[in-house]
Each structure stands twice: as structure tokens, then as C-alpha cells.
Design an enzyme around this catalytic site. Structure first.
Site, PDB file in Angstrom:
ATOM      1  N   LEU A 130     -34.160  -0.046 -51.749  1.00 57.77           N
ATOM      2  CA  LEU A 130     -32.857   0.059 -51.091  1.00 57.77           C
ATOM      3  C   LEU A 130     -32.085  -1.234 -51.329  1.00 57.77           C
ATOM      4  O   LEU A 130     -32.633  -2.329 -51.188  1.00 57.77           O
ATOM      5  CB  LEU A 130     -33.046   0.301 -49.600  1.00 57.77           C
ATOM      6  CG  LEU A 130     -31.793   0.607 -48.779  1.00 57.77           C
ATOM      7  CD1 LEU A 130     -31.308   2.016 -49.057  1.00 57.77           C
ATOM      8  CD2 LEU A 130     -32.086   0.446 -47.288  1.00 57.77           C
ATOM      9  N   ARG A 188     -26.055  -6.649 -53.677  1.00 57.18           N
ATOM     10  CA  ARG A 188     -26.735  -7.876 -54.099  1.00 57.18           C
ATOM     11  C   ARG A 188     -27.243  -7.640 -55.520  1.00 57.18           C
ATOM     12  O   ARG A 188     -28.444  -7.488 -55.754  1.00 57.18           O
ATOM     13  CB  ARG A 188     -27.878  -8.232 -53.160  1.00 57.18           C
ATOM     14  CG  ARG A 188     -27.415  -8.563 -51.755  1.00 57.18           C
ATOM     15  CD  ARG A 188     -28.433  -9.368 -50.996  1.00 57.18           C
ATOM     16  NE  ARG A 188     -29.680  -8.656 -50.752  1.00 57.18           N
ATOM     17  CZ  ARG A 188     -30.697  -9.183 -50.063  1.00 57.18           C
ATOM     18  NH1 ARG A 188     -30.610 -10.409 -49.591  1.00 57.18           N
ATOM     19  NH2 ARG A 188     -31.792  -8.493 -49.871  1.00 57.18           N
ATOM     20  N   ASN A 200     -26.869   1.779 -51.485  1.00 57.38           N
ATOM     21  CA  ASN A 200     -26.394   2.035 -50.133  1.00 57.38           C
ATOM     22  C   ASN A 200     -24.962   1.559 -49.905  1.00 57.38           C
ATOM     23  O   ASN A 200     -24.464   1.655 -48.793  1.00 57.38           O
ATOM     24  CB  ASN A 200     -27.325   1.352 -49.128  1.00 57.38           C
ATOM     25  CG  ASN A 200     -27.697   2.263 -47.976  1.00 57.38           C
ATOM     26  OD1 ASN A 200     -27.617   3.485 -48.098  1.00 57.38           O
ATOM     27  ND2 ASN A 200     -28.100   1.687 -46.869  1.00 57.38           N
ATOM     28  N   ASN A 236     -23.676   4.348 -45.593  1.00 60.43           N
ATOM     29  CA  ASN A 236     -24.573   3.212 -45.517  1.00 60.43           C
ATOM     30  C   ASN A 236     -25.509   3.404 -44.329  1.00 60.43           C
ATOM     31  O   ASN A 236     -25.114   3.257 -43.175  1.00 60.43           O
ATOM     32  CB  ASN A 236     -23.762   1.924 -45.364  1.00 60.43           C
ATOM     33  CG  ASN A 236     -24.655   0.703 -45.192  1.00 60.43           C
ATOM     34  OD1 ASN A 236     -25.825   0.726 -45.555  1.00 60.43           O
ATOM     35  ND2 ASN A 236     -24.094  -0.361 -44.640  1.00 60.43           N
ATOM     36  N   ARG A 285     -33.484   5.096 -46.972  1.00 61.52           N
ATOM     37  CA  ARG A 285     -34.714   4.588 -47.590  1.00 61.52           C
ATOM     38  C   ARG A 285     -35.799   5.660 -47.621  1.00 61.52           C
ATOM     39  O   ARG A 285     -36.625   5.709 -48.548  1.00 61.52           O
ATOM     40  CB  ARG A 285     -35.214   3.367 -46.818  1.00 61.52           C
ATOM     41  CG  ARG A 285     -36.510   2.794 -47.342  1.00 61.52           C
ATOM     42  CD  ARG A 285     -37.130   1.829 -46.335  1.00 61.52           C
ATOM     43  NE  ARG A 285     -36.324   0.662 -46.101  1.00 61.52           N
ATOM     44  CZ  ARG A 285     -36.396  -0.452 -46.835  1.00 61.52           C
ATOM     45  NH1 ARG A 285     -37.209  -0.495 -47.868  1.00 61.52           N
ATOM     46  NH2 ARG A 285     -35.639  -1.478 -46.548  1.00 61.52           N
ATOM     47  N   ASP A 319     -38.185  -3.831 -50.567  1.00 62.65           N
ATOM     48  CA  ASP A 319     -36.848  -4.402 -50.430  1.00 62.65           C
ATOM     49  C   ASP A 319     -36.397  -5.004 -51.747  1.00 62.65           C
ATOM     50  O   ASP A 319     -37.215  -5.360 -52.602  1.00 62.65           O
ATOM     51  CB  ASP A 319     -36.838  -5.473 -49.338  1.00 62.65           C
ATOM     52  CG  ASP A 319     -36.914  -4.882 -47.945  1.00 62.65           C
ATOM     53  OD1 ASP A 319     -36.670  -3.666 -47.812  1.00 62.65           O
ATOM     54  OD2 ASP A 319     -37.225  -5.626 -46.997  1.00 62.65           O
ATOM     55  N   ASP A 320     -35.080  -5.153 -51.886  1.00 62.96           N
ATOM     56  CA  ASP A 320     -34.569  -5.687 -53.145  1.00 62.96           C
ATOM     57  C   ASP A 320     -34.823  -7.183 -53.291  1.00 62.96           C
ATOM     58  O   ASP A 320     -34.585  -7.746 -54.369  1.00 62.96           O
ATOM     59  CB  ASP A 320     -33.067  -5.391 -53.290  1.00 62.96           C
ATOM     60  CG  ASP A 320     -32.248  -5.985 -52.149  1.00 62.96           C
ATOM     61  OD1 ASP A 320     -32.842  -6.614 -51.258  1.00 62.96           O
ATOM     62  OD2 ASP A 320     -31.021  -5.808 -52.154  1.00 62.96           O
ATOM     63  N   ASP A 368     -38.070   0.742 -40.261  1.00 60.36           N
ATOM     64  CA  ASP A 368     -39.479   0.521 -40.555  1.00 60.36           C
ATOM     65  C   ASP A 368     -40.343   0.751 -39.320  1.00 60.36           C
ATOM     66  O   ASP A 368     -41.449   1.292 -39.407  1.00 60.36           O
ATOM     67  CB  ASP A 368     -39.685  -0.887 -41.116  1.00 60.36           C
ATOM     68  CG  ASP A 368     -38.980  -1.958 -40.287  1.00 60.36           C
ATOM     69  OD1 ASP A 368     -38.314  -1.604 -39.294  1.00 60.36           O
ATOM     70  OD2 ASP A 368     -39.091  -3.140 -40.643  1.00 60.36           O
ATOM     71  N   ARG A 425     -34.751  -4.940 -32.134  1.00 60.87           N
ATOM     72  CA  ARG A 425     -36.051  -4.333 -32.378  1.00 60.87           C
ATOM     73  C   ARG A 425     -36.839  -4.151 -31.082  1.00 60.87           C
ATOM     74  O   ARG A 425     -37.605  -3.187 -30.940  1.00 60.87           O
ATOM     75  CB  ARG A 425     -36.824  -5.165 -33.393  1.00 60.87           C
ATOM     76  CG  ARG A 425     -36.171  -5.106 -34.780  1.00 60.87           C
ATOM     77  CD  ARG A 425     -36.779  -6.074 -35.757  1.00 60.87           C
ATOM     78  NE  ARG A 425     -37.951  -5.568 -36.460  1.00 60.87           N
ATOM     79  CZ  ARG A 425     -37.910  -4.743 -37.492  1.00 60.87           C
ATOM     80  NH1 ARG A 425     -36.760  -4.275 -37.932  1.00 60.87           N
ATOM     81  NH2 ARG A 425     -39.016  -4.353 -38.088  1.00 60.87           N
TER      82      ARG A 425
END
Length: 919
Positions: free
Chosen positions: A668, A672, A697, A723, A728, A744-745, A833, A876
Site C-alpha cells: 500500500l 511517496r 491509495n 483513500n 490493503r 508497507d512501502d 492491522d 489505537r
């Protein structure tokens, strides 16, 4: 000296090596010494000679000698020859030195060429090994193809039923209908996909008399049902709504039969029809009692013994809610285990209450003089004695404080309003459900309502009366969620309830919550469950679950991927085949028909239920080890052909307990590009990689001049509608493997770490296997859960920024998991996640698996991500507590170990090699 210089130069005359013997060296040394004496003492000898021989010379003699001696000595013949020799030797030495340097350059060039040749030989050996692997895999595939006795299954071509009707002999007695005598299988081939035709309100003559709320709920469910078709000619079954009728409506059996026979596709005997009589009230109208329904199935909540046809009719649940999704925030939590009351019961048996229904009057007439044993008096006495003993706090009321609800004869009536009953159930560990006094009343709407409300409130149902037919009893294992106790054991009931452990109580409560959510909670679930019951009986597989269609973004590729020395294993072993292994998609739907028959009870009694057919699941059976070598080795690649081994034998084959496979990287990203390109380059040369899926995204498309790296496998870039971090976990149709590496990227993982994680996941396919571990911590001050990322000897989550999971969970996350959780993820742009860890632990009741000692996985020097924001952890915390409310309990489980490779810290002989050097 000359020889010594030549020897030091490494070559002699003619470019040959100086190989003089020791005697030759002595001669040359003597000659050199003689020349030295001559050069030094010759002037003195000459002076002495001239003085002695020409003693009579005058004073001019010394001047002449001095003039001659002061001149160049080389003018003297012998000295001149010696100087000439010296110059010649010096010139030769310079030439030899130049040639030596030239030869040294040639030697260095040849050494470089030798090193290059050695490297080429090693590469050739590797290529040969890869080719051998390919040949071996091809031979395996060919042998497997030849050895297969049956074709590999997949989703078949849909075959629709024939339009011609099949003549069926009439059953001897319509009351004894079974599927093999009253159902037309020719309209429902295994490959028909179970098409269902629902009569529209215009086609149904009963429509004006049916409760409008029921009609609207059914129509809304029909519009979203995967099996419903508008073409009645191809239908397998036909659904007609016959009730619940309005209270003021009265209809004789003859009138009802006439209206049923007028249905367009009744075909004289109602074959393949389902008469759906839904209940909204505790006293349902059993319209079909004493009505000849022919070969049509009946699905309703109330059945008399003379009316019910086992294996043919369906005991359905009542329709209490017409909402699309339960309100999870109003459902009580599953803990604490013990509640205020050990058990409770409220009801009233009104003997004077007489129903105006025709079937009730006839039922009472049948009972006269033939009433079976009724244990209600013993039940009342025993329960009052338990309440009076005060051994446990219980609540039993046999007289309603408010007017009782209407009920059928010999049935205990419900007390009060629904909200008041639910409040009591939320305080009860168990709730008693006393079946009707007459055993010939197999199922009643009143008992179904009690069962429904008990499961909703988390009170464990205790059904007194083993003769009762519970909803969907031929597929649902009620023993996992409820206690069914014969009425004669009422005196032992208190002892039985006290004997259950907390673990058993929570398992039953959790299973009851699953049954309520899946089969009873909404109008969609009620209709889907009735259809799934019939479909399961016909052994027709469920409809394949949908995949997310990908909208690919065109991109330019061709940029040569660089090699990052930190990405590859620094050991001397390959990690597996790369370029020589062709893309290999995981087989799909190998159990598309057998799963309906072989796994019927598991699919009906474990989440997510029987409503979807998955291309593959992590719960598929595993063959015993010897089957790989004795007739069932299709696709298996055992290490060392079964002999085992380390080093190259280990790297050449995946081994394990399942056939060979590859994995897909899902990455995802959001605006960037440079970070993304670097991460993609680090995947270059990664073995067993099928493809890379980049989930774009961002609303903006990638830069037009962006050149994507060539990493040896396809890079697919998909566009998303919005977005969302939920993207994911969408089950994209371009993902062709069971294994997904979510990354992750900006994740920074070595190739050997990825390969080890993949191998571990293959042995634990039902779990999340990854690198960064986290855990949920209990806040004593606020009595709530916290998200914690500190180092700990326990963990309960593995972040999906660098983790393997099965594609099966992508389907569940996107299409089965409560929508409220996905909405929370979109609201906070966080916690996806955590949601995936909750889901997998809820399904498996197992913790994730952490591999290697890595605790973080971010790329050093990459731009900071959202997780560095202070609000990240507060969000979170909120997510965890909200997810607990939705599930009703905390699904996450702790684990205290991580996984390292076999032989990691083992001392091996010099001729052996470890599986992974640094893991």
C-alpha cells in the site's frame, strides 16, 4: 652482481628465468672482484711503471703522467672496454626491467581474466543448478499430469436445468414426503449454482393479507441475495411468502389451498416450492396445518408432529429484526463469565387461554384422553426449591406481573415486553426454556423467541425437553451453544449447571453469539439460512465469494533494479530459484463440491458460516507424510527427494507438508514515489515471488515520467476508489496465490528474512506470520485495554506492515467482518492491522507467530509515517476497545515465543551448512 640483478628481476637472458647454479655464481663474483681491483689499482700501477722505467726523465715526466691520469681513464684501452661493457649491461638491465614491468602487467591482466573465468564458472554452475531444478520441476509436473486419474477441478461451467418437466410418480402419502420422493432433482444439477425464483407481490395472491413489514423485509433481502433469479424457467426452487398474516385476517384451509394452486409455477403438486411462513409474534399462525401442501417444503417456526416431515421441512427462526446489521454497541459483553443470576425463568402457563386458531382447536381435540406425561408440576416445585435454598441466586417467576403473551396450548407464555425480558437475560448466566407440555408440539414460535433472545443477550439456553426440534437442527450443532436436558432430570439440573467450567461457559456463549449473528439477527440472515439449508440438503456448493475487480494503472517499466547488499542473504547459499521458476498460481476450488458434503458441520458451526464458497481456505486437510511418496505426491517438493538435508538440499526445495507454491507482495502506498521505487528494487531477485501488487491509495495518478524497476516479476498497480487503509486487505482478483505478504512501502526486510517467514507461514497457514510484534495491555486505572509497542516477553499482534497471511482472511475482512469495524478504520485512518489481528484470532482462537528477533522494520532514513504522530497511539487505544465491543469479548491471545530456523544455534561439522545463517 649482474646475475643477482637479473635474478631479482625475475628473468634472465632471452627472457628465460635465471637458473644459474652455485658454481656459476662464484665465477661471476670472482670476475666482478677482479674488475674492481683493476679499476682501482690500475692508475697506481701505471704510475709505478712510468717512474721505474723512465727514471731519467726530467720534470716533464710527472706533468705528462698527471695530464694523462687527469683525463678520462676510458681513453685507456682496457678501461674503455670495461666502461663499454658496463654501459651495455646497464642498458640491457633497463630493457629487462621494462620487459619485467610489461610481463607483470600481463600477469595482472591474466589474473583478472582468471578471476572472471572463475566467476563465470560459478555463475554457470548456478545456472546449471537452476536449470536442473527447472528440469526436475518439469519432470515432476509431467509425471503428476500423467499420473492424475482425474482432472483438476475448478469452478465449472454453469449448467442450467432443462425446460422439459420430468414426470415424477406421486408419493404414497404427501405427509411422508422426503427429498428423494417429492423433490425434482432434475431442476437442480450440481452445476446449476442453485437459482432461486421468489414470487413477486403481484404474483402472490396472499400479498394483501401479509404483514407489510414482512413483505418489505423479504423484498430487501431478495435484492441482495446471490441466488435469486428473475428467470423462473431456470429456477431450482421457488419461494413464496405465505405469512405471517395480519391479525385480523382469517382464511380457511380450502381457501389457502386454492390460492397456492393458482401460483404460476405450482405445477399441480408444488414441487420444488418453499412456503415461507415467518414469525413476528410469539404465537404464530400455523396457517398450513390441515392444508395439503403437496410436494412443497414448509419453512416456519411452529410444527406439530403430524405436520412435520423430517429432512424435508425446515424449522426456521422467527424474524424479530428487519435491520441490515445488528447494533453491536447494545449487545452485552461476554465477560464476566458469571452473572448475577445462575439461571432465570419467567413464564405463565394459562390453561384457560384458548386460541382462536383452527389448528389449535383440532390439536386440543386430539389430546383429549391421550395426553402424554407432563412434568411441569415437578419443574415448578424443583425450581422453587432451588430458589428458596439460596445456594445460588436464581430468579424464577411462574406468574407474569404484566399480561402474558398469547401462546399455544401446553406452552409457557412469554411475560412482559421484549426490552424488560432482555434486561433480565443480561443478568443471567443461564436461561431456562421449557418446551410445551405435549411432545407432539415439536416446535413453537414461543420457544423460538426465547431461544433467540437468550442468544442475543448472551444467556446460555437450557432447553428442558429433548423432544423439541430446534431451528436448523440438522445442520446446527446446538450442543455447542445450548444445554438440552430431558425433563425427568430437572432435579439434577442445578448440579449440572454448577459443574460447567468458566472455559466451557465462555465457549458456549461465544458460539451462541456466532449462531445469533449468522442465522437469526437480520432478515437477510433468516432468508439466507432457509435457502442454505435446502441447498446443503441438495449437496449444491455455495456461490463463490466475490473478488475485488482491479482497475490497473498503466506504468512504464524497464529500469534496471539495483542490488542492495543488505537485502540478500550474506551466506554462501542461494535462497531458492528465482528467474528459472515460472509463475505458479495456487490451485482454486479443488474442493468446490466435496466441501459441501464433507465439511458440512464445520462450515455451519464455524465462522463465517455456509453462505460462501472460497477458492481455498487455510483449513483444508493435510496429507500424512508418506502419501507424498505413495500415490498422492502431486505438487510436493520434499527436501532431498525425501531424504532431507541442509544447505543446498534445503534451498532447492520448499519441503513442508503442503505442495509447492509462491506468494504475492501487496504494498500500500500514498504519494511517496521515491520510497516506493526503492522498496520495489529491494524485491529484485526474491525467490518464490509470484508478483507485486501496488495498491495506489492516492487520488492522483503516478508521475508520467516515473520509470518503474524491472525486478523479474510483474508489478501490477491498481487504482482505488477512495483513500482507505481497508484497501490493503481487499481480495483483488489479480492475487493468484494463497499466500500474501502485506508490506508497507517503507518496510526494510532482508531476502532471507522474507524467505524464512514464507516457509514458517506454510506450516501455520491459518495464522498471521510476521516480524514486528505488539501486544494489548490492561489499564488497571481505567479498566480498559491499551495498545502497547514496548519490548515485552509477550505479544498478541503482528503488524501487517510486514506479515504473511492467507487470502481467505482478505475475503472475511472485506465482506464478512462487521462493517462497523471498517468504518472505524476509515474514520481514524488507522487500526487496520489491529482489525486484521482481531479477525484472525477470532476465527482461529490462536495468537499470531512472530519470526526472527526483529522488532521494527522501517526503512532507515525514509520519511516519517503516520505512526510517528502522538495521536496515533491514542487512536489505537480507542480502536482496541471499540473492536472488543463489536466482538463482545477480547479475541487476541498472548504468546511468549518467536520462531527461529532449525540449526540456527547448532554447531555443525565443516561439511554441513545451516538452513539460514542469520535467523
Amino acid at each position: 652482481m649482474v646475475c643477482i640483478m637479473l635474478r631479482n628481476g625475475g628473468v634472465g637472458n632471452g627472457g628465460q628465468p635465471c637458473m644459474l647454479r652455485w658454481s656459476n655464481r662464484i665465477r661471476l663474483t670472482w670476475l666482478s672482484f677482479t674488475l674492481f681491483i683493476i679499476l682501482v689499482f690500475f692508475p697506481l700501477i701505471a704510475h709505478y711503471y712510468l717512474t721505474t722505467i723512465d727514471g731519467g726523465l726530467d720534470e716533464a715526466g710527472p706533468r705528462i703522467f698527471e695530464a694523462r691520469a687527469g683525463g678520462s681513464l676510458c681513453e685507456v684501452r682496457h678501461v674503455h672496454d670495461l666502461c663499454r661493457i658496463r654501459e651495455s649491461v646497464s642498458e640491457e638491465l633497463l630493457q629487462l626491467e621494462a620487459k619485467r614491468q610489461e610481463l607483470n602487467s600481463e600477469i595482472a591482466r591474466l589474473n583478472t581474466k582468471i578471476d572472471s573465468c572463475k566467476k563465470s564458472i560459478e555463475n554457470a554452475k548456478q545456472d546449471l543448478l537452476q536449470l536442473k531444478n527447472v528440469i526436475s520441476q518439469t519432470e515432476h509436473s509431467y509425471k503428476e499430469l500423467v499420473a492424475q486419474n482425474q482432472p483438476r477441478l475448478s469452478l465449472p461451467v454453469r449448467l442450467l436445468p432443462a425446460k422439459d418437466e420430468v414426470d415424477m410418480p406421486p408419493p404414497r402419502n404427501p405427509a411422508s414426503c422426503r427429498l428423494h420422493t417429492c423433490f425434482d432433482y432434475s431442476r437442480c444439477p450440481l452445476t446449476s449454482a442453485f437459482p432461486v425464483y421468489v414470487y413477486s407481490p403481484e404474483q402472490n395472491p396472499l400479498t394483501p393479507a401479509i404483514d407489510p413489514a414482512l413483505r418489505q423485509a423479504l423484498q430487501a433481502s431478495v435484492q441482495t441475495n446471490a441466488y435469486v433469479t428473475d428467470n423462473a424457467e431456470i429456477a431450482c426452487v421457488y419461494v413464496v411468502l405465505v405469512g405471517e398474516l395480519l391479525e385480523a385476517t382469517s382464511m380457511t384451509p380450502g381457501e389457502l389451498e386454492k390460492q397456492l394452486h393458482s401460483l404460476p409455477y405450482w405445477r399441480a403438486d408444488g414441487r420444488n416450492h418453499i412456503l415461507l411462513n415467518l414469525s413476528k409474534r410469539s404465537q404464530t399462525q400455523n396457517l398450513l396445518y390441515n392444508v395439503s401442501t403437496g410436494r412443497a417444503m414448509v419453512a416456519q417456526s411452529t410444527f406439530y408432529q403430524a405436520q412435520y416431515r423430517p429432512g424435508f421441512d425446515v424449522v426456521a427462526s422467527p424474524l424479530v429484526h428487519a435491520m441490515s446489521e445488528p447494533n453491536f454497541l447494545e449487545i452485552p459483553p461476554q465477560v464476566p463469565v458469571k452473572r448475577k443470576y445462575l439461571f432465570s425463568f419467567q413464564g405463565e402457563k394459562i390453561e384457560s387461554l384458548r386460541s382462536s386458531l383452527q389448528e389449535a382447536r383440532s390439536f386440543e381435540e386430539e389430546m383429549e384422553g391421550n395426553a402424554p406425561a407432563d412434568y411441569d408440576d415437578r419443574i415448578i416445585a424443583t425450581l422453587k426449591a432451588v430458589q428458596d435454598s439460596k445456594l445460588d441466586l436464581v430468579l424464577v417467576e411462574f406468574t407474569c406481573k404484566s399480561p402474558a403473551r398469547p401462546s399455544l396450548p401446553t406452552e409457557w407464555a412469554l411475560c412482559g415486553e421484549r426490552d424488560h425480558r432482555l434486561e433480565l437475560l443480561k443478568l443471567s448466566t443461564f436461561v431456562l426454556i421449557v418446551t410445551p407440555g405435549d411432545s407432539r408440539l415439536l416446535a413453537s414460535a414461543g420457544c423460538a423467541f426465547r431461544l433467540f433472545e437468550a442468544l442475543e443477550a448472551g444467556a446460555i439456553p437450557v432447553v428442558l425437553g429433548e423432544h423439541a426440534e430446534l431451528p436448523y437442527q440438522d445442520t446446527v450443532r446446538w450442543s455447542e451453544a445450548a444445554l438440552v436436558v430431558p425433563k425427568p432430570r430437572i432435579t439434577e439440573l442445578h448440579f449440572l449447571l454448577r459443574s460447567l467450567s468458566d472455559n466451557d461457559l465462555l465457549n458456549m456463549r461465544r458460539q451462541g453469539r456466532f449462531l445469533w449473528e449468522t442465522y437469526f439477527s437480520t432478515s437477510d440472515s433468516v432468508l439466507n439460512t432457509v435457502l442454505a439449508t435446502v441447498r446443503t440438503r441438495l449437496q449444491i456448493p455455495a456461490a463463490p465469494i466475490a473478488e475485488e475487480r482491479s482497475s490497473e494503472i498503466p506504468h512504464k517499466s524497464g529500469k534496471a533494479a539495483g542490488t542492495d547488499p543488505n537485502m540478500a542473504d550474506t551466506g554462501d547459499l542461494d535462497l531458492g530459484p528465482v528467474e528459472t521458476e515460472p509463475p505458479y498460481a495456487s490451485p482454486k476450488y479443488l474442493r468446490n463440491f466435496t466441501v459441501t458434503v464433507l465439511d458440512m458441520y464445520r462450515t455451519w458451526n464455524r465462522a463465517p458460516g455456509p453462505f460462501h464458497l472460497f477458492p481455498h481456505t487455510p483449513f483444508d486437510p493435510v496429507l500424512p507424510s508418506e502419501a507424498k511418496f505413495l500415490g498422492s505426491g502431486t505438487g510436493f517438493r520434499p527436501i532431498g527427494a525425501g531424504a532431507g538435508g541442509s544447505g543446498r538440499e534445503f534451498q532447492a526445495a520448499l519441503g513442508g507438508n503442503v505442495p509447492r507454491e509462491q506468494f504475492t507482495v501487496v504494498m500500500l502506498t500514498y504519494e511517496r514515489e521515491e520510497v516506493l521505487m526503492n522498496s520495489l528494487e529491494r524485491l529484485n531477485g526474491l525467490p518464490y515471488l509470484n508478483k507485486v501488487l501496488v495498491v495506489w491509495n492516492s487520488p492522483k495518478s503516478p508521475s508520467e515520467d516515473l520509470l518503474w524497476p524491472d525486478i523479474g516479476v510483474p508489478i501490477v498497480v491498481v487504482h482505488t476508489e477512495k483513500n482507505s487503509l481497508n484497501n490493503r486487505f481487499l481480495p483483488w482478483d489479480v492475487i493468484e496465490t494463497e499466500a500474501i505478504l502485506s508490506i508497507d512501502d517503507d518496510a526494510h526486510l532482508r531476502h532471507d528474512e522474507i524467505m524464512f517467514g514464507f516457509r514458517v507461514w506454510r506450516e501455520a497457514r491459518d495464522r498471521i506470520v510476521g516480524f514486528p510484534g505488539r501486544y494489548h495491555a490492561w489499564d488497571m486505572n481505567h479498566q480498559s485495554w491499551l495498545y502497547n509497542s514496548n519490548y515485552s516477553c509477550e505479544l498478541s499482534m503482528v503488524l501487517t506492515g510486514a506479515a504473511f497471511f492467507h487470502k481467505y482472511y482478505a475475503y472475511l475482512y472485506s465482506y464478512v467482518m462487521p462493517q462497523a469495524i471498517r468504518d472505524m478504520v476509515d474514520e481514524y485512518i488507522n487500526c487496520e492491522d489491529i482489525a486484521m489481528n482481531f479477525l484472525v484470532s477470532h476465527i482461529t482462537r490462536k495468537p499470531p507467530i512472530k519470526v526472527t528477533s526483529r522488532w521494527t522494520f522501517r526503512c532507515p532514513g525514509c520519511p516519517q509515517a503516520l505512526s510517528h504522530d502522538d495521536s496515533h497511539f491514542h487512536e489505537r487505544h480507542k480502536c482496541i476497545n471499540f473492536f472488543v465491543k463489536v466482538y463482545g469479548y477480547m479475541p487476541l491471545l498472548y504468546t511468549q515465543f518467536r520462531v527461529d530456523s532449525v540449526l540456527f544455534k547448532t554447531r555443525l561439522p565443516h561439511d554441513k551448512t545451516k538452513c539460514f545463517k542469520f535467523i
